[in-house]
Scaffold this active site. Structure first.
Site, PDB file in Angstrom:
ATOM      1  N   GLY A  99      -1.097  25.575  18.629  1.00 24.66           N
ATOM      2  CA  GLY A  99      -0.914  24.395  17.779  1.00 24.66           C
ATOM      3  C   GLY A  99      -1.529  24.562  16.404  1.00 24.66           C
ATOM      4  O   GLY A  99      -0.933  24.173  15.389  1.00 24.66           O
ATOM      5  N   CYS A 100      -2.704  25.149  16.353  1.00 29.63           N
ATOM      6  CA  CYS A 100      -3.406  25.334  15.075  1.00 29.63           C
ATOM      7  C   CYS A 100      -2.707  26.373  14.202  1.00 29.63           C
ATOM      8  O   CYS A 100      -2.685  26.256  12.969  1.00 29.63           O
ATOM      9  CB  CYS A 100      -4.857  25.744  15.337  1.00 29.63           C
ATOM     10  SG  CYS A 100      -5.786  24.489  16.255  1.00 29.63           S
ATOM     11  N   THR A 101      -2.144  27.379  14.843  1.00 29.62           N
ATOM     12  CA  THR A 101      -1.389  28.397  14.099  1.00 29.62           C
ATOM     13  C   THR A 101      -0.125  27.787  13.511  1.00 29.62           C
ATOM     14  O   THR A 101       0.214  28.024  12.341  1.00 29.62           O
ATOM     15  CB  THR A 101      -1.015  29.575  15.025  1.00 29.62           C
ATOM     16  OG1 THR A 101      -2.217  30.194  15.502  1.00 29.62           O
ATOM     17  CG2 THR A 101      -0.176  30.617  14.279  1.00 29.62           C
TER      18      THR A 101
END
Length: 205
Positions: A99-101
């Site tokens: 998700g952060c990527t």
């Protein structure tokens, strides 16, 4: 004959008394069952408390708290360095996670458009400088990533708290994005972040 009649009457009286006693004994359990049912009805059903995730107490229109720390290259920077510019300050859980990527890449892929619209981007997580460096190099991120290892920025923006992931409740960074205007005021707060299309989510505010 009179004696026989009296005996018969006496037997009937005794029989009636016995029947009454037996009836009372048989009826007693029913009374108890009714009493138990009434007692059960009086007991209120136990309600399971609904989990409510933590969210920042900061509100739109408030002054954006200052922050300062090291970026992925070990250089110190802070909110004061963006004076007169619009800032996309986004807090994310961890480097190199799906998700952060997706969120970082959405912002990077639209960086030229965001720059034209006057935005600068700053990502913040509890990862250290070394982790941020690997993350930035791997995905060619051109914006600053604040290594908030002491949680000072997170606490200032009130994005550290109770959260739930895959049924597990724990304390951590609440994914949140703050849009700060040129005067240092919080213009928008995005709590329901669309990680895959975050840049357009911001542009459509």
């Amino acid at each position: 004959m009179a004696k026989i009649a009296v005996k018969k009457v006496a037997k009937k009286v005794v029989a009636k008394k016995v029947i009454k006693k037996v009836t009372k004994k048989v009826a007693a359990p029913k009374a108890k069952v009714v009493a138990v049912k009434k007692a059960v009805k009086k007991v209120a059903p136990v309600k399971t408390a609904k989990f409510v995730a933590h969210s920042s107490k900061l509100k739109e229109g408030m002054k954006a708290p200052d922050f300062k720390g090291l970026n992925q290259d070990g250089k110190e920077f802070g909110l004061a360095d963006y004076k007169g510019k619009k800032v996309i300050l986004y807090f994310y859980p961890k480097d190199n996670t799906p998700g952060c990527t997706a969120e970082a890449c959405s912002l990077q892929d639209n960086m030229n458009t965001l720059k034209k619209e006057g935005y600068e981007v700053v990502g913040v997580s509890a990862d250290d400088v070394k982790s941020h460096k690997k993350f930035a190099d791997k995905f060619k991120l051109s914006f600053n990533l604040l290594a908030d290892t002491d949680h000072k920025a997170m606490k200032a923006y009130d994005v550290w708290g109770t959260k739930m992931f895959m049924g597990r409740i724990f304390d951590g960074i609440i994914r949140t994005t703050f849009i700060i205007d040129e005067k240092g005021t919080i213009k928008h707060i995005i709590r329901a972040v669309d990680t895959k299309d975050h840049a357009n989510q911001i542009r459509n505010l």
